[in-house]
Write a protein that holds these residues in place. Structure first.
Motif, short mmCIF file in Angstrom:
data_model
loop_
_atom_site.label_atom_id
_atom_site.label_comp_id
_atom_site.label_asym_id
_atom_site.label_seq_id
_atom_site.Cartn_x
_atom_site.Cartn_y
_atom_site.Cartn_z
N GLU A 3 -5.78 0.40 28.89
CA GLU A 3 -6.64 0.63 28.09
C GLU A 3 -7.72 0.40 28.84
OE1 GLU A 3 -5.21 -3.06 26.07
OE2 GLU A 3 -4.62 -1.87 24.57
N VAL A 4 -7.55 -0.81 30.41
CA VAL A 4 -9.51 -0.10 31.20
C VAL A 4 -9.66 1.24 31.05
CG1 VAL A 4 -10.21 -1.13 32.92
CG2 VAL A 4 -9.10 -2.29 31.55
N ALA A 7 -10.38 3.88 28.70
CA ALA A 7 -12.12 2.99 28.37
C ALA A 7 -13.34 2.99 28.94
CB ALA A 7 -12.23 1.44 27.86
N THR A 10 -13.45 7.24 28.43
CA THR A 10 -14.01 7.83 27.27
C THR A 10 -15.75 7.60 27.50
OG1 THR A 10 -11.70 6.95 26.41
CG2 THR A 10 -14.21 6.88 25.08
N GLY A 11 -16.27 6.52 27.93
CA GLY A 11 -16.96 6.21 27.95
C GLY A 11 -17.96 6.96 28.79
N TYR A 41 -17.65 -11.36 24.17
CA TYR A 41 -16.62 -11.20 24.50
C TYR A 41 -16.28 -11.87 24.88
CZ TYR A 41 -12.25 -9.20 26.70
OH TYR A 41 -10.35 -9.57 27.16
#
Length: 59
Positions: A3-4, A7, A10-11, A41
Motif C-alpha cells: 500500500e505504501v 500510494a 500514485t502521488g 493520522y
C-alpha cells in the motif's frame, strides 16, 4: 508495504500531472503542513487504540 509503495507511486504520478498542467501542488508545500497531516493520522490511530478503554467504563 504494498500500500505504501502504491500510494507513493500514485502521488508521484499525480505530482507529474499537476506540474505538467502548471497547477498548484495538491498538498501542503511546507514541512509544517505535512507534519499536521501526520499528526491527524496519529491522532486517529491513537483514538482507535484508547477508545475501547473508555467505552468499557461506561458499560
Amino acid at each position: 508495504m504494498k500500500e505504501v509503495i502504491l500510494a507513493l507511486l500514485t502521488g508521484f504520478i499525480v505530482g507529474i500531472i499537476f506540474a505538467g498542467f502548471r497547477l498548484p501542488i495538491p498538498a501542503p508545500p511546507a514541512f509544517a503542513g505535512v507534519s499536521g497531516i501526520i499528526g491527524i493520522y496519529l491522532g486517529f490511530k491513537v483514538f482507535g487504540w484508547i477508545s475501547p478503554i473508555f467505552l468499557n467504563w461506561f458499560k
